[in-house]
Design a protein around this motif. Structure first.
Motif, PDB file in Angstrom:
ATOM      1  N   PRO A 183       0.848  -1.133   0.126  1.00  0.00           N
ATOM      2  CA  PRO A 183       0.072   0.132  -0.022  1.00  0.00           C
ATOM      3  C   PRO A 183       1.121   1.242   0.238  1.00  0.00           C
ATOM      4  CG  PRO A 183      -0.557  -1.419   1.992  1.00  0.00           C
ATOM      5  CD  PRO A 183       0.570  -2.021   1.272  1.00  0.00           C
ATOM      6  N   ASP A 184       0.469   2.111  -0.908  1.00  0.00           N
ATOM      7  CA  ASP A 184       1.391   3.299  -0.953  1.00  0.00           C
ATOM      8  C   ASP A 184       0.972   4.621   0.172  1.00  0.00           C
ATOM      9  OD1 ASP A 184       0.435   5.283  -3.789  1.00  0.00           O
ATOM     10  OD2 ASP A 184      -0.834   3.954  -2.404  1.00  0.00           O
ATOM     11  N   LEU A 185       1.697   5.556   0.112  1.00  0.00           N
ATOM     12  CA  LEU A 185       1.418   6.415   1.087  1.00  0.00           C
ATOM     13  C   LEU A 185       0.958   7.823   0.258  1.00  0.00           C
ATOM     14  CD1 LEU A 185       4.156   6.152   3.670  1.00  0.00           C
ATOM     15  CD2 LEU A 185       1.805   5.341   3.786  1.00  0.00           C
ATOM     16  N   GLY A 186       0.059   8.518   0.900  1.00  0.00           N
ATOM     17  CA  GLY A 186      -0.337   9.784   0.278  1.00  0.00           C
ATOM     18  C   GLY A 186      -0.754  10.840   1.332  1.00  0.00           C
ATOM     19  N   PRO A 187      -0.942  11.987   0.798  1.00  0.00           N
ATOM     20  CA  PRO A 187      -1.687  12.944   1.909  1.00  0.00           C
ATOM     21  C   PRO A 187      -2.908  12.368   2.492  1.00  0.00           C
ATOM     22  CG  PRO A 187      -1.402  13.753  -0.259  1.00  0.00           C
ATOM     23  CD  PRO A 187      -0.939  12.554  -0.320  1.00  0.00           C
ATOM     24  N   ARG A 188      -2.976  12.542   3.689  1.00  0.00           N
ATOM     25  CA  ARG A 188      -4.393  12.211   4.289  1.00  0.00           C
ATOM     26  C   ARG A 188      -5.297  13.100   3.618  1.00  0.00           C
ATOM     27  NH1 ARG A 188      -1.317  10.337   8.897  1.00  0.00           N
ATOM     28  NH2 ARG A 188      -1.606   8.221   9.340  1.00  0.00           N
ATOM     29  N   GLN A 202      -8.736  13.154   4.711  1.00  0.00           N
ATOM     30  CA  GLN A 202     -10.133  13.476   5.519  1.00  0.00           C
ATOM     31  C   GLN A 202     -10.095  14.868   5.813  1.00  0.00           C
ATOM     32  OE1 GLN A 202      -7.937  10.701   5.760  1.00  0.00           O
ATOM     33  NE2 GLN A 202      -8.884   8.935   6.846  1.00  0.00           N
ATOM     34  N   THR A 203      -9.123  15.501   5.952  1.00  0.00           N
ATOM     35  CA  THR A 203      -9.278  17.149   6.384  1.00  0.00           C
ATOM     36  C   THR A 203      -9.810  17.742   5.113  1.00  0.00           C
ATOM     37  OG1 THR A 203      -7.544  17.085   8.009  1.00  0.00           O
ATOM     38  CG2 THR A 203      -8.026  19.148   7.158  1.00  0.00           C
ATOM     39  N   LEU A 217     -13.461  17.050   5.167  1.00  0.00           N
ATOM     40  CA  LEU A 217     -14.076  17.841   6.323  1.00  0.00           C
ATOM     41  C   LEU A 217     -14.327  19.201   6.165  1.00  0.00           C
ATOM     42  CD1 LEU A 217     -15.068  17.770   9.307  1.00  0.00           C
ATOM     43  CD2 LEU A 217     -12.811  18.066   9.990  1.00  0.00           C
ATOM     44  N   ASP A 225     -15.437   9.574  13.136  1.00  0.00           N
ATOM     45  CA  ASP A 225     -14.309   9.889  13.238  1.00  0.00           C
ATOM     46  C   ASP A 225     -13.839  11.257  13.768  1.00  0.00           C
ATOM     47  OD1 ASP A 225     -11.454  10.146  13.191  1.00  0.00           O
ATOM     48  OD2 ASP A 225     -11.446  10.174  10.859  1.00  0.00           O
ATOM     49  N   GLY A 256      -5.870  10.610  11.691  1.00  0.00           N
ATOM     50  CA  GLY A 256      -4.488   9.928  11.791  1.00  0.00           C
ATOM     51  C   GLY A 256      -4.122   8.613  12.001  1.00  0.00           C
ATOM     52  N   GLU A 257      -3.356   7.867  12.604  1.00  0.00           N
ATOM     53  CA  GLU A 257      -3.115   6.566  12.833  1.00  0.00           C
ATOM     54  C   GLU A 257      -4.047   5.870  13.392  1.00  0.00           C
ATOM     55  OE1 GLU A 257       0.923   6.003  14.456  1.00  0.00           O
ATOM     56  OE2 GLU A 257       1.707   7.144  12.949  1.00  0.00           O
ATOM     57  N   SER A 270      -7.228   6.347  12.458  1.00  0.00           N
ATOM     58  CA  SER A 270      -8.205   6.042  11.702  1.00  0.00           C
ATOM     59  C   SER A 270      -7.664   5.133  10.698  1.00  0.00           C
ATOM     60  CB  SER A 270      -8.440   7.496  10.984  1.00  0.00           C
ATOM     61  OG  SER A 270      -9.347   8.565  11.777  1.00  0.00           O
ATOM     62  N   ASP A 271      -6.417   5.261  10.321  1.00  0.00           N
ATOM     63  CA  ASP A 271      -5.773   4.292   9.687  1.00  0.00           C
ATOM     64  C   ASP A 271      -6.031   2.763   9.880  1.00  0.00           C
ATOM     65  OD1 ASP A 271      -4.541   6.564   8.330  1.00  0.00           O
ATOM     66  OD2 ASP A 271      -2.582   6.145   9.079  1.00  0.00           O
ATOM     67  N   GLN A 321     -10.536  16.181  13.112  1.00  0.00           N
ATOM     68  CA  GLN A 321      -9.313  15.491  12.619  1.00  0.00           C
ATOM     69  C   GLN A 321      -8.497  15.984  13.909  1.00  0.00           C
ATOM     70  OE1 GLN A 321      -8.571  13.282   9.300  1.00  0.00           O
ATOM     71  NE2 GLN A 321     -10.329  12.864  10.615  1.00  0.00           N
ATOM     72  N   TYR A 379      -4.672  18.645  13.551  1.00  0.00           N
ATOM     73  CA  TYR A 379      -4.746  20.150  13.759  1.00  0.00           C
ATOM     74  C   TYR A 379      -3.521  20.726  13.862  1.00  0.00           C
ATOM     75  CZ  TYR A 379     -10.086  19.342  13.828  1.00  0.00           C
ATOM     76  OH  TYR A 379     -11.230  19.022  13.807  1.00  0.00           O
ATOM     77  N   ASP A 406       0.387  15.269   6.964  1.00  0.00           N
ATOM     78  CA  ASP A 406       1.182  14.263   6.886  1.00  0.00           C
ATOM     79  C   ASP A 406       0.649  13.295   5.954  1.00  0.00           C
ATOM     80  OD1 ASP A 406      -0.505  12.363   9.357  1.00  0.00           O
ATOM     81  OD2 ASP A 406      -1.286  13.911   8.075  1.00  0.00           O
ATOM     82  N   LEU A 407       1.552  12.098   5.830  1.00  0.00           N
ATOM     83  CA  LEU A 407       1.207  11.147   5.045  1.00  0.00           C
ATOM     84  C   LEU A 407       0.734   9.948   5.738  1.00  0.00           C
ATOM     85  CD1 LEU A 407       4.395  11.250   2.631  1.00  0.00           C
ATOM     86  CD2 LEU A 407       2.404  12.315   2.362  1.00  0.00           C
ATOM     87  N   GLY A 408      -0.396   9.181   4.925  1.00  0.00           N
ATOM     88  CA  GLY A 408      -0.920   8.072   5.567  1.00  0.00           C
ATOM     89  C   GLY A 408      -1.159   7.240   4.395  1.00  0.00           C
ATOM     90  N   PRO A 409      -1.549   5.988   4.800  1.00  0.00           N
ATOM     91  CA  PRO A 409      -1.963   4.834   3.605  1.00  0.00           C
ATOM     92  C   PRO A 409      -3.311   5.294   2.809  1.00  0.00           C
ATOM     93  CG  PRO A 409      -2.572   3.900   5.837  1.00  0.00           C
ATOM     94  CD  PRO A 409      -1.703   5.375   5.960  1.00  0.00           C
TER      95      PRO A 409
END
Lengths: 339, 339
Positions: free
Chosen positions: A256-261, A263-264, A267, B222, B226-227, B229-230, B247, B251, B257-260
């Protein structure tokens, strides 16, 4: 009159990009239809990006293919023997069948296709699963309103080209993202997209998108995922809708690759994102097909098929999907009609 | 009888975690109400996580605070002078007012609160914006059905605790995620959550979640991102719904930040994710408040307030939100009622 039968099996689960060695051609007998069944000779065979997901062992909306068994998918074929009422030799049918030259199937699992109204192959494209996917994803999840801006990724593919054209019918500004200058030209000059971006040659996709979408993005019909989607999502408007139709950019990644989250972004823009599969809309398929056929008949939706000849080229055609080789619906032509 | 007035201004945009130095207390005159206006003496002042977003200069659903101006937010106060019809000295009112000891406001921008039915401070919590946020986010986007599993992050906060309790009322299995053993205990022993996880001490949040959610996750409410939620998103079921309410974990990050990437999870589970803000539901506030009041009255929804005394402690109370210090709704008590 019947030649030998062959089927294509998945013999190893691809890691990363699928290779021809993941598939095996096997000689098999031509099966005999029993009561209620027919023998179908494959004319056109559909290769679709979603099949890549089925080659991996994981939980999904559709079961993975089994190793050392035939691959299945959408096929248009001609009935060459019938032991079922209401379906005759010479009829053209659509079904979810094995990648074989000949399949036996229960008549009730097949849909008759009239080859007189439109080319039979369209039942695998604009008048089939890809067209319906575009129709319901865009209209039901996207809810386009006249004057809104719609971005479509994978825009020159079987689904994307229909989604974009429906958005034009609904009065939207439509911007396509595709992977070659030929595709970009096709989208803007043939299909009436307002703008299109070649993601492979752009210096700054976000800047190009921003220029192409001066009023922001109200709907993002996402076929590809990855960095292209990262860029689009930075430009969404309040109340944006994002149908997730495919993530072809990610299908062949080994982890799985990473990308900018994101959800913000969802939102602060009160945006909606929804994954879907066309079969969620089965009760409304008739509505969708009737409308799509009308739009095709009146020239409001144009289509292109990318047809590779020869059953033996099926794996190559499938792999080509992930190299961005196809403009429009990718098909394999296996045989001409006899009847 | 009136003391001096003070207001709290934002004098620098926080980078990362807000600091007390980002705020400034300024002596200001007590203003005079004009025709149609009242003078409101602050009793309770609300500090809320969403305010952090307004301290940053960016496009969002709500305009950023201006530098060197008073911060605004939810306040419950007592009318000490009235030049408006239908509102009298001694009335308790709710409004979006400045972080001041005394505010002048137009009567039409205020809502009267009956301090006899429930403590007036609840108008800033379970019977106010946080309660309504839980109500509409869970019911309208989450659409809980009896027997489903609902996970709530930030579960011991003002919104999370209400969301979880509404899910219990609707017959769901409810699992909370919070940041201390005290909170975990509170959720399971006082509020009736089926399970709760301390994300700060767990060795493997995904494993703990999996154990707490043997049938997977149907709704993820949610608040944190962040992690956490991941991990939750790896466990969602077909047709899952994910209201994005906050989130808070993100904030105070100085860069995105990056996430899956999550789109594939949404796709293969045909899941819906939607960001929202409570004001989207303004036309239905009365319905929500009536139902919440009934649930509070009958003991189906319990609440906790975390009250810091003293106007001078407002910045500290606000900063504490991001350190996970509060169980339940965080308030600042500025004064007692006179009337």
């Amino acid at each position: 009159m019947l030649e030998n039968n062959q089927e294509i099996r998945l013999i190893s689960r691809p890691k990363g990009m699928p290779r021809e060695e993941d598939f095996q051609f096997v000689e098999v007998p031509i099966p005999e239809p029993r009561e209620g069944e027919v023998l179908v000779r494959t004319l056109y065979l559909s290769v679709d990006p979603y099949m890549r997901g089925r080659m991996t062992e994981r939980k999904s909306y559709i079961a993975p293919y089994r190793l050392n068994e035939v691959i299945t998918g959408g096929i248009v074929g001609e009935v060459v023997r019938s032991k079922a009422e209401g379906i005759a030799k010479g009829d053209v049918v659509l079904g979810e069948l094995g990648w074989r030259k000949y399949n036996v199937a229960k008549a009730k699992h097949l849909t008759k296709v009239s080859p007189h109204l439109a080319p039979a192959s369209l039942a695998l494209g604009v008048l089939g699963m890809p067209g319906l996917t575009a129709y319901f994803g865009l209209l039901d999840i996207g809810q386009p309103k006249a004057g809104e801006t719609v971005v479509v990724s994978g825009a020159a593919g079987a689904v994307g080209m229909v989604a974009g054209q429906i958005a034009k019918i609904k009065g939207c500004r439509v911007v396509g993202i595709a992977g070659s200058d030929q595709k970009v030209q096709y989208l803007t000059q043939e299909l009436g997209f307002d703008a299109a971006i070649n993601y492979k040659t752009t210096k700054d996709i976000r800047a190009d998108l921003k220029e192409a979408c001066p009023n922001g993005v109200d709907i993002y019909f996402d076929n590809v995922g990855g960095e292209i989607s990262d860029a689009v999502l930075t430009l969404i408007n309040q109340g944006a809708r994002i149908p997730i139709c495919g993530q072809i950019a990610l299908y062949n990644l080994e982890k799985p690759d990473l990308g900018p989250r994101i959800q913000t972004q969802l939102l602060i823009n009160r945006a909606l994102m929804k994954g879907f599969i066309v079969s969620d809309y089965k009760p409304r398929f008739k509505e969708g097909l009737t409308q799509l056929a009308e739009w095709v008949r009146t020239g409001k939706i144009k289509y292109t098929e990318n047809i590779i000849e020869g059953f033996e080229n099926t794996p190559k055609a499938f792999i080509g999907l992930f190299k961005g080789e196809n403009v429009g619906k990718q098909l394999v032509k296996v045989a001409d009609r006899l009847g």
